[in-house]
Design a protein around this motif. Structure first.
Motif, mmCIF file in Angstrom:
data_model
loop_
_atom_site.group_PDB
_atom_site.id
_atom_site.type_symbol
_atom_site.label_atom_id
_atom_site.label_comp_id
_atom_site.label_asym_id
_atom_site.label_seq_id
_atom_site.Cartn_x
_atom_site.Cartn_y
_atom_site.Cartn_z
ATOM 1 N N ASP A 64 -4.091 1.316 -5.518
ATOM 2 C CA ASP A 64 -3.301 2.336 -6.213
ATOM 3 C C ASP A 64 -1.885 2.453 -5.658
ATOM 4 O OD1 ASP A 64 -4.181 3.314 -3.798
ATOM 5 O OD2 ASP A 64 -4.729 5.306 -4.532
ATOM 6 N N GLU A 65 -1.681 2.089 -4.401
ATOM 7 C CA GLU A 65 -0.354 2.310 -3.833
ATOM 8 C C GLU A 65 0.070 1.202 -2.878
ATOM 9 O OE1 GLU A 65 -1.142 6.111 -1.874
ATOM 10 O OE2 GLU A 65 -1.635 5.007 -0.051
ATOM 11 N N GLY A 66 -0.647 0.084 -2.929
ATOM 12 C CA GLY A 66 -0.309 -1.014 -2.028
ATOM 13 C C GLY A 66 0.713 -1.949 -2.642
ATOM 14 N N GLY A 67 1.119 -2.927 -1.864
ATOM 15 C CA GLY A 67 2.053 -3.929 -2.380
ATOM 16 C C GLY A 67 2.967 -4.453 -1.300
ATOM 17 N N ILE A 68 3.949 -5.212 -1.725
ATOM 18 C CA ILE A 68 4.878 -5.822 -0.771
ATOM 19 C C ILE A 68 5.896 -4.784 -0.319
ATOM 20 C CG2 ILE A 68 6.498 -7.723 -0.377
ATOM 21 C CD1 ILE A 68 5.248 -9.156 -2.763
ATOM 22 N N CYS A 69 6.164 -4.789 0.975
ATOM 23 C CA CYS A 69 7.038 -3.755 1.546
ATOM 24 C C CYS A 69 8.353 -3.602 0.773
ATOM 25 C CB CYS A 69 7.303 -4.055 3.014
ATOM 26 S SG CYS A 69 7.971 -5.697 3.363
ATOM 27 N N HIS A 70 8.935 -4.703 0.338
ATOM 28 C CA HIS A 70 10.244 -4.610 -0.315
ATOM 29 C C HIS A 70 10.162 -4.111 -1.752
ATOM 30 C CE1 HIS A 70 11.525 -6.292 3.330
ATOM 31 N NE2 HIS A 70 11.035 -7.490 3.095
ATOM 32 N N GLN A 71 8.962 -3.864 -2.229
ATOM 33 C CA GLN A 71 8.799 -3.167 -3.497
ATOM 34 C C GLN A 71 8.315 -1.742 -3.241
ATOM 35 O OE1 GLN A 71 9.780 -3.508 -6.394
ATOM 36 N NE2 GLN A 71 8.625 -1.887 -7.422
ATOM 37 N N ILE A 72 7.451 -1.586 -2.248
ATOM 38 C CA ILE A 72 6.902 -0.256 -1.936
ATOM 39 C C ILE A 72 8.027 0.706 -1.534
ATOM 40 C CG2 ILE A 72 5.459 0.998 -0.271
ATOM 41 C CD1 ILE A 72 3.913 -0.556 -2.447
ATOM 42 N N LEU A 73 8.955 0.235 -0.727
ATOM 43 C CA LEU A 73 10.033 1.122 -0.278
ATOM 44 C C LEU A 73 10.850 1.657 -1.452
ATOM 45 C CD1 LEU A 73 9.260 0.597 2.617
ATOM 46 C CD2 LEU A 73 11.573 -0.186 3.094
ATOM 47 N N PRO A 74 11.384 0.801 -2.299
ATOM 48 C CA PRO A 74 12.157 1.350 -3.424
ATOM 49 C C PRO A 74 11.322 2.171 -4.395
ATOM 50 C CG PRO A 74 12.204 -1.087 -3.444
ATOM 51 C CD PRO A 74 11.517 -0.669 -2.200
ATOM 52 N N GLU A 75 10.148 1.694 -4.755
ATOM 53 C CA GLU A 75 9.425 2.395 -5.831
ATOM 54 C C GLU A 75 8.897 3.750 -5.389
ATOM 55 O OE1 GLU A 75 6.279 -0.305 -7.146
ATOM 56 O OE2 GLU A 75 4.804 0.726 -5.929
#
Ligand code: SF4
Lengths: 165, 484
Positions: free
Chosen positions: B104-115
């Motif tokens: 539900d809230e995981g992913g690559i750091c460089h997408q998680i930070l902005p989103e």
């Protein structure tokens, strides 16, 4: 005086120095076994055929790519020194932080097996009898080197901050 | 003399009226990001406190972000144990911006930070990952550091001895032709600058193309600035930044925006005419080995990878899906798609892209770094050639030094998946996403991925060139609106 144990070209990435598949290994005591894992040089290291203090000589942009600090610590573990025409930013900072001996020497010319010495701001190639200027470290970075790396440097600051508060 | 974007940010972060390139500062950090290499950071952090008699506490648990992405779910017991060590540390220290392995809230750091709205314009961001440059897309000064340096940041809340970098101004003007994407701009730029051309410098992006570009596209540009050696990339924030932060990231308020001074001093100015750009390919084994697509046409590939922190966003998946819709991945080609975050994965599901990929024969993988760094999934065989939308093609990058990695945009990768060889996306038909006569999904906003006029078999290069311009714009805007 020590020998050039490995001569490399330009743009040697941290994927070559420390391949990504070993990134789960993080401790400076464990990373050296994977130094240049995909090159023959790794076997030489493990066979103890490379004397501590030996040089790696590279062209421009050594350590480009990933910020993995293992790429610096894996060399420190073997007591290697790196001379390159210049270094990628993060690798250079990591080297300073973990105490890897690195020298910026834009004009360096040396072959594997050559005997080098670092003296008076120069790399002297005893084999070819030529010497090459070293670019001195910026003062701010030299302070970290002089402290023996970033950990002792930061430790001092942490203690100072505590003293103040 | 005025200040560049980064000079202004650093002046603020150090409470000075003005700073200039070359100054050495100790700026306060607004956000400090790590991923699995947090395990090493923890180790070094504890080392700092060793024998001090002090308790090892991070300076501000709300300003530390830790995202598991490099090897998720864990590929080995060693990684799993590292992750556990980090999880325990996060709990002990009360770190709040923690993204575990979750759908539900995981992913690559460089997408998680902005989103998630963790990166704000005008702030200082550091991360133990070289592609931390990405977050300059939101107008922050954001750069990669090593683990020991991060340990010092965790302890002190500032970065020691930062030299204010000089800035290269890149001005991109004109509309991108159809089939040409932000990735092509940055590949072209890295090719021009070379792998060390921007060493110790920041690349500041300007021009009408950038103004019209979605944050997603800007992340692509800033992401790859490090491939030219840059300390970071940065886009002066604007209405699109606010739109993204309020819309996608759900922020209520956004800090006052500022750009560089008009009379800022730049080390170099580079101009790129986007309207004349062709799709670009980075050839093995360096990212700056860039050639226009014509030079690569016909090279057979065995693996296509669409994903990563560079091109695993919704815009990229839309672009690839539009090409793959109703087509098949060539036999003998393994196509792997890994969305940059769980959120993007879910958006792609809703939009039908995942179905399109699977029907075409692609394997859609969980969000994370996946095959990008070759430790976990999608390793290459000896002699394999791969075309990937990732950002690095160094020898061994996809897990095998005896394989070759080519880099491209998502459109080029998708077009090549269909033919099994590197293919110019301008020569393939693109599915219509809008309410087409038949079964088109009830178009929500407007067409998102675009779309050449459907009927022409789209071979005619001329008509495309002509059609390209008016289309290029709508392509981007709906893509933005499509996000929620
Ligand atoms: S996707 Fe690739 S480049 Fe991006 S953070 Fe992960 S490993 Fe690094």
């Amino acid at each position: 005086m020590a020998k050039v144990a490995l001569k490399l070209g330009a743009d040697v990435s941290t994927d070559i120095i420390y391949p990504g598949r070993f990134m789960a290994t993080v401790l400076p005591t464990e990373t050296p076994q994977y130094a240049f894992a995909d090159l023959e040089f790794n076997k030489k290291l493990k066979a103890k055929e490379v004397a501590p203090g030996s040089f790696i000589v590279a062209d421009k942009n050594f350590g480009c790519g990933s910020s993995r600090e293992q790429a610096a610590s894996c060399l420190t573990g073997w007591g290697l020194k790196v001379i390159a025409k210049n270094f990628a930013r993060i690798f250079m900072q990591n080297s300073i932080n973990v105490g890897l001996n690195m020298v910026i020497c834009p004009g360096i010319e040396a072959s594997e097996g050559d005997e080098l010495e670092i003296e008076n701001g120069k790399v002297v190639n005893k084999t070819s009898n030529r010497s090459f200027d070293i670019v001195p470290m910026p003062k701010a970075r030299q302070a970290i080197i002089d402290a023996g790396g970033l950990i002792p440097f930061a430790r001092k600051l942490v203690l100072q901050a505590k003293g103040r508060s | 003399m005025g200040m560049t974007m980064v000079e202004k940010i650093l002046a603020r972060a150090t409470g000075q009226a003005a700073v200039k390139a070359g100054d050495v500062l100790e700026p306060k950090v607004d956000l400090a990001m790590s991923h699995e290499n947090g395990a090493l950071v923890i180790n070094q952090f504890n080392e700092i406190y060793k024998d001090t008699g002090l308790e090892a506490r991070v300076w501000d648990p709300a300003k530390i972000a830790i995202i598991f992405d490099h090897r998720v779910p864990a590929e080995s017991s060693k990684t799993a144990t590292n992750q556990k060590k980090i999880r325990d540390f996060v709990a002990r220290q009360g770190i709040t911006k923690f993204h575990d392995i979750r759908g539900d809230e995981g992913g690559i750091c460089h997408q998680i930070l902005p989103e998630n709205g963790y990166v704000l314009p005008g702030t200082v961001v550091v991360g133990t990952d070289s592609h931390t440059t990405s977050h300059g897309a939101l107008g922050a000064f954001s750069f990669g550091i090593g683990a020991t340096e991060m340990a010092a940041v965790w302890a002190l809340g500032k970065i020691l001895n930062v030299e204010v970098p000089g800035t290269i101004k890149v001005v991109v003007e004109g509309a991108l032709p159809r089939g040409v994407e932000p990735k092509d701009i940055v590949l072209n730029l890295v090719g021009k600058l070379t792998a060390e051309g921007a060493n110790f410098k920041v690349i500041e992006f300007h021009g009408s193309t950038i103004r019209r570009m979605s944050t997603s596209g800007r992340l692509v540009l800033c992401n790859m600035t490090v491939e030219a050696g840059a300390t970071s990339g940065i886009v002066p924030p604007d209405a699109e930044t606010v739109h993204y932060l309020k819309g996608e990231a759900g922020l209520k308020a956004v800090p006052q925006l500022f750009g560089p001074d008009a009379d800022a001093a730049y080390d170099q100015v580079i101009e790129i005419d986007a309207s004349r750009l062709e799709p670009q390919i980075a050839f093995p084994h360096t990212v700056d080995n860039v050639k226009p697509i014509g030079a690569a046409k016909g090279i057979k590939v065995q693996q296509i990878v669409i994903g990563s922190c560079t091109n695993g966003r919704l815009d990229d998946l839309a672009s690839a899906a539009a090409i793959l819709k109703g087509k098949k991945v060539a036999r003998g080609v393994r196509m792997l798609v890994f969305p940059a975050s769980s959120r993007i994965y879910q958006q792609a599901l809703k939009k039908g892209y995942v179905e399109t990929f699977m029907k075409a024969g692609a394997v859609v993988m969980n969000s994370g770094c996946g095959p990008c760094l070759g430790v976990h999934q999608g390793a290459l065989a000896d002699g394999d050639k791969a075309l990937a939308t990732t950002n690095r093609n160094f020898k061994g990058r996809m897990g095998n030094p005896n394989a070759e990695v080519y880099l491209s945009s998502a459109a080029t990768a998708a077009a090549s998946a269909v033919t099994g060889e590197i293919t110019d996306p301008r020569t393939v038909t693109v599915a219509r996403a809008k309410a087409a006569p038949k079964k088109a999904k009830p178009a929500k906003a407007r067409p998102k991925a675009k779309v050449a006029a459907k009927k022409p078999k789209a071979k005619a290069v001329k008509r495309k060139a002509a059609a390209g311009k008016p289309k290029a714009k709508p392509v981007r805007k709906p893509a933005k609106k499509g996000r929620k």
